[in-house]
Design an enzyme around this catalytic site. Structure first.
Site, PDB file in Angstrom:
ATOM      1  N   HIS A 138     -29.825  43.900  35.253  1.00  0.00           N
ATOM      2  CA  HIS A 138     -31.046  44.063  34.469  1.00  0.00           C
ATOM      3  C   HIS A 138     -30.937  43.205  33.208  1.00  0.00           C
ATOM      4  O   HIS A 138     -29.863  43.077  32.609  1.00  0.00           O
ATOM      5  CB  HIS A 138     -31.233  45.533  34.093  1.00  0.00           C
ATOM      6  CG  HIS A 138     -32.502  45.795  33.343  1.00  0.00           C
ATOM      7  ND1 HIS A 138     -33.746  45.502  33.862  1.00  0.00           N
ATOM      8  CD2 HIS A 138     -32.720  46.317  32.100  1.00  0.00           C
ATOM      9  CE1 HIS A 138     -34.674  45.842  32.979  1.00  0.00           C
ATOM     10  NE2 HIS A 138     -34.066  46.337  31.912  1.00  0.00           N
ATOM     11  N   CYS A 185     -37.458  41.162  35.346  1.00  0.00           N
ATOM     12  CA  CYS A 185     -36.996  41.420  33.976  1.00  0.00           C
ATOM     13  C   CYS A 185     -36.434  40.154  33.339  1.00  0.00           C
ATOM     14  O   CYS A 185     -36.546  39.948  32.132  1.00  0.00           O
ATOM     15  CB  CYS A 185     -35.952  42.537  33.965  1.00  0.00           C
ATOM     16  SG  CYS A 185     -34.582  42.292  35.111  1.00  0.00           S
TER      17      CYS A 185
END
Length: 1068
Positions: free
Chosen positions: A499, A259
């Site tokens: 994330h 990510c």
């Protein structure tokens, strides 16, 4: 104003006072039973809760109800408490099902009669149905005479979906609307990730039932209660969210933990000027699997033209990364620097050279200025990004001021000003210029000396859509240093992981999008900027997690905004690149179709008899090493279809071939068996080949046989057997064909046939063995009895190995010993421990090999080195053992490549620890060569074929610091007596072919008995060849004088794998 919490019994709630906040217990209710469970939540005394409230899922039956939605009455009978009509939200964009935010109202008549779960009509947000869910909750206390009721108020998302893969994060404000003047609405807030197992969230005890139903409290009128939900939802994952349709852009697939890379790639993609330059990098001749530039072009092209999320596996593969690298999060700043450096190098010498520094490079001046003397040190530096402190700083302005604040050097930290000595001074930096695209890295990850580890600072740090940096410049530039925020990279989590998402303002017009891996959605400016300040804020607690905050900011200079964000059209993509990428896409579509239809097909592997030649192991072939003919066939094809295909492929009639499928027998051997082609013609291949691929031995008529049809075969009386010949002299097995034998035949009948195939005289005595299973053979001693009496289970595909009966003195005298040796074979790596970076070599030996045998095997190695002295390679020669060194050299000429204009003569040299000397004379018998020595063969240079009396070949070798730390490829050099060293040095330079800059670092020394005598490069230095003449002819190589070249050893060290704290590298 509600000042008290919903009533609960003393036994079921424990209330702890803390800063006017109550912590209560909640109840969970399922469709099967009522149960009480504890869950903490906080309620403000004024009845409005700004903290995060949590509750669990509910699935309960409903009843016939009348709903009022926005003053419109809808009468409907619900199934399981759900109403199929669509609720009308209060938002203006009522027809936008993909909207991120909406408010909808649910009016419930006959409220006091509610007993079971009641659901409102759905309101579409992010293409998912959202409903208000209410019920009456009863808590039974220990006191049988007392019980309390409360209103359960939940928000349900996608409740009717049967999918288990979807999820959607949302914040919501649940409200009971006041119907009495002077009474405020009662509100509570929730934040939750909705998914299949928790598709509703809210409060089991939203408000006491008595408070809701008491007209004096103002929440009910004419037995009607009005409930409202204000929902802010992120784009969902795991459902058919069309990012292209809703935003015009597509996302990137996450490989596991990429990510961070996806966020950065999107940022670079929307730096349109860079994207144009990436497209124009020449990649026509690049390897598709190793070119980083081509892989990045492919990603950018797919992001621009694809309708679905784009994969990045080919990109990470081009980096040279292994699978594990895709599951490790790396630092965004480090990855950005490595990638930009790779692009900058690729663009050199092209029409887009300099694009990277033009876009991202700024300049700053570092200075140290003495206070009491006139001395100042300055150094101009370039930068691609600026790291700003977050800890203790309120906003971006404070961080910039901190960055340029001067540091006082005094006391014990005085500055050494050379001839002025230690002086009080000021140290600092000032910016000379800022780039068009400014990357700001917020230093949220820093080392904490208290915990002795890296920690993340989640402190609040404000940044703005517009900033001006003019005050931080040394002098004004041509255009104002005013910037517009273009991208915000956000990290959620701690220093151990988390994330990444990125918010991007694609056109610089304030219209923001959120890029969360494969999902792209529109978002507000507040979501992109204010929600990512970090820290604890009462207004944002419901909306954003404490650990979610900006990590990197991208600003674009206002004067360069149009240029940096210029439109990129299909015309900006070179035609050659577009053609290549479209062809790749076409091939990928074909492969995808093949994968989707793979269950309809199977492979048929065809082995002809020549596939068995050269096989040294058990059975007839090794599937990993044999060259097979592979046919992709439909499972629905009949055997007749396959027979026709084979007939057409191999150019023979069906009568001229016979199919023998391979099967795995109980003793784990893999042998061909009989297949009745005539009776099986109509059967489908899917029924025949249970375990595909289907491997077959295809017997066809040899071209030189003169036959028109294959010999007949009677499955009842005949057996197909195969023969192998073992030659103990060379320790090899040779395939000798197959044969049909009658079961009543004897081995005496077969001996003439075996001698004929082996090329032996007809009366040659043979030893015969049966290959029973892997590495297991059994000698056959009975030759005159029928085969059916000797063997109880003789079947098609049995293998017999034969050999001469005269090899008792060999190392491996029979095939039984040979197979035993094969079973114990292993590759052994040999490295010189005196050479730190020695790559060594591999030899295949047996676990049963004795030390003397291993020495002999190592001594048999011969190295070949080319004229450029770049690398050595091992060659395998098979000279006559009774021959001489000259025979060995003649054998070597057959396998090495000589230079076109070379001498054509080879010589043999002795090697030891990267040192070299003259080898044995060509007349030396091979069996007289010492087993413990290494030799190298090379082509003799023309100028070294003949030596005058005052000439000599001297050994030259490389070493680092210590004369015993030799490395690299040594060589011989022809010199004359008293030849100036400057000439010798020049000849060595030409011979090595290194750069002048590198060669300047070389030092030269004559080493005698391990002591170096360094040579100086002046006109008076000459070489006396008498120094290289060994005093004793029998002196070993290690003690002979030699010319040493001292320099750093830059050979690559042996690989070591460590995936912890691993630096980011792009290898290709």
């Amino acid at each position: 104003m509600i000042k008290n919490s919903p009533p609960v019994s003393d036994k079921d709630s424990q209330v702890t006072e803390y800063n006017s906040i109550e912590i209560l217990k909640f109840e969970k209710k399922s469709s099967l039973q009522h149960s009480i469970f504890d869950m903490n939540h906080m309620i403000k005394r004024d009845g409005v809760n700004n903290e995060i409230e949590e509750m669990d899922t509910h699935e309960e039956s409903g009843e016939d109800i009348i709903l009022h939605v926005d003053d419109n009455t809808i009468t409907n009978t619900s199934m399981n408490g759900e109403i199929e009509d669509t609720a009308t939200p209060m938002d203006a964009e009522t027809d936008d099902d993909a909207r991120s935010e909406a408010t909808f109202i649910f009016t419930k008549d006959n409220f006091s009669k509610i007993k079971d779960t009641v659901l409102s009509p759905p309101c579409m947000i992010r293409n998912l149905p959202w409903k208000i869910m209410i019920m009456q909750r009863v808590i039974n206390n220990n006191n049988a005479d007392r019980s309390s009721k409360s209103l359960g108020f939940f928000l349900q998302c996608n409740g009717e979906s049967e999918s288990s893969s979807w999820s959607c994060h949302a914040n919501a404000e649940l409200m009971i609307i006041s119907q009495k003047e002077g009474v405020e609405n009662f509100t509570r807030k929730i934040q939750h990730i909705f998914y299949s197992k928790e598709n509703d969230w809210g409060f089991s005890h939203f408000l006491g039932w008595n408070e809701v139903t008491d007209p004096e409290k103002g929440y009910i009128k004419d037995d009607t209660v009005i409930l409202q939900a204000h929902v802010i939802a992120d784009a969902p994952h795991g459902v058919s969210w069309d990012s292209k349709k809703h935003t015009g852009f597509v996302g990137l697939k996450n490989q596991g933990a990429t990510c961070y890379m996806n966020s950065l790639l999107q940022t670079l993609y929307f730096t349109n000027q860079l994207r144009k330059a990436v497209y124009k990098m020449p990649t026509e001749s690049d390897d598709s699997s190793k070119s980083v530039a081509l892989a990045l072009q492919r990603v950018f092209y797919d992001l621009q033209f694809n309708d679905k999320p784009v994969g990045t596996k080919k990109l990470t593969k081009s980096f040279g990364w292994e699978a594990l690298d895709s599951f490790m999060q790396h630092d965004v700043q480090e990855f950005l620097r490595v990638l930009l450096d790779k692009l900058e190098n690729k663009m050199k010498g092209t029409c887009v050279e300099g694009t990277v520094p033009k876009l991202f490079e700024g300049k700053m001046e570092s200075f140290i200025k003495c206070k009491n003397v006139n001395y100042e040190s300055k150094r101009s530096e370039t930068f691609y990004d600026i790291q700003l402190n977050v800890k203790g700083k309120k906003n971006i302005d404070e961080s910039f001021r901190d960055y340029v604040t001067t540091e006082i050097l005094d006391g014990d930290n005085k500055y050494d000003a050379g001839e002025y000595g230690l002086q009080d001074a000021e140290k600092g930096v000032i910016f000379e210029s800022f780039p068009p695209v400014l990357h700001l890295h917020l230093m949220r990850f820093q080392y904490d000396p208290i915990t002795d580890c890296c920690v993340k600072f989640n402190d609040r740090f404000e940044f703005y859509e517009k900033i001006s940096l003019n005050s931080y410049l040394q002098s004004a530039e041509n255009t104002p240093a005013d910037y517009t925020l273009h991208a915000v990279l956000v990290h959620s989590g701690d220093n151990h992981g988390g994330h990444y998402v990125v918010f991007i303002n694609p056109k610089g017009d304030g219209k923001w999008c959120k890029f969360d891996d494969d999902v792209v959605s529109r978002c507000s400016k507040q979501e992109a900027i204010e929600y990512n300040y970090g820290g604890l804020d009462d207004e944002l607690t419901m909306t954003v997690k404490h650990c979610t905050n900006a990590y990197m900011l991208v600003y674009i200079r206002d004067s360069e905004l149009k240029n940096v964000l210029q439109e990129v059209t299909e015309k900006d993509i070179p035609a050659e690149l577009e053609t290549r990428l479209q062809e790749e896409r076409r091939i990928e579509l074909i492969r995808r179709k093949e994968r989707n239809e793979s269950h309809l097909y199977m492979n048929m592997n065809v082995l002809l008899e020549d596939c068995f030649d050269g096989h040294q192991g058990h059975d007839l072939f090794d599937i990993e090493q044999t060259s097979l003919r592979v046919f992709k066939i439909k499972k629905s094809n009949t055997v007749e279809d396959i027979a026709v295909t084979l007939s057409e492929t191999f150019g023979c009639a069906i009568e001229q071939m016979r199919i023998w499928p391979f099967v795995l027998k109980p003793n784990q051997t893999y042998r061909p068996v009989y297949f009745d082609l005539e009776t099986e013609m109509s059967r489908q291949m899917g029924d025949i080949a249970d375990n595909h691929p289907w491997n077959i031995f295809l017997e066809i008529i040899p071209l030189d046989s003169g036959l028109n049809v294959l010999p007949s075969y009677d499955n009842e009386t005949e057996i197909l057997i195969f023969f192998k010949l073992y030659d103990p002299k060379v320790r090899k097995i040779y395939y000798c064909g197959h044969h049909y034998v009658q079961s009543e035949s004897t081995f005496d009948d077969l001996v003439p046939l075996l001698n004929e195939r082996a090329g032996y005289p007809p009366d040659t005595k043979l030893l015969l063995y049966e290959e029973i299973k892997a590495h297991s053979v059994q000698e056959i001693t009975t030759f005159n009895e029928p085969l059916e009496k000797i063997f109880d289970d003789l079947t098609d595909g049995d293998i017999f190995v034969f050999q001469r009966n005269d090899a008792s003195t060999m190392d491996l005298p029979n095939c039984k010993e040979h197979f035993r040796d094969l079973m114990n074979r292993v590759e052994i790596a040999f490295c010189d421990k005196n050479i730190p970076n020695d790559q060594g070599f591999l030899l295949e030996l047996s676990y049963l090999t004795k030390y003397e045998q291993m020495v002999e095997a190592v001594a048999e190695r011969v190295m070949w080195v080319g004229p450029k002295l770049k690398e050595e390679k091992e060659i395998t020669l098979y000279p006559n053992k009774n021959g001489k060194v000259s025979d060995l050299l003649e054998e070597a000429k057959k396998v090495v490549e000589l230079t076109r204009d070379g001498s054509g003569r080879l010589r043999i040299l002795e090697l030891s620890s990267c040192r070299i000397s003259q080898g044995p004379d060509e007349s030396t018998p091979l069996d007289a060569l010492p087993h413990q020595k290494f030799y190298r063969i090379e082509e003799t240079p023309k100028d070294e074929l003949h030596l005058e009396e005052d000439e000599m070949l001297i050994p030259v070798a490389h070493f680092q610091k210590d004369v015993y730390s030799t490395f690299g490829i040594p060589f011989l050099l022809k010199i004359k007596n008293k030849q100036p060293f400057s000439e010798v040095r020049e000849r060595i330079f030409q011979k090595l072919g290194v750069s002048e800059k590198e060669f300047e670092k070389y030092k030269f020394a004559i080493i005698v008995t391990g002591r170096p005598k360094y040579l100086t490069d002046n006109m008076d230095t000459t070489i006396d060849i008498s120094m290289f003449r060994a005093n004793c002819p029998s002196m070993s190589l290690l003690h002979k004088p030699w010319l040493g070249l001292e320099h750093a050893n830059k050979a690559q060290k042996r690989n070591r794998f460590n995936y912890l704290e691993k630096a980011i590298k792009i290898y290709n």
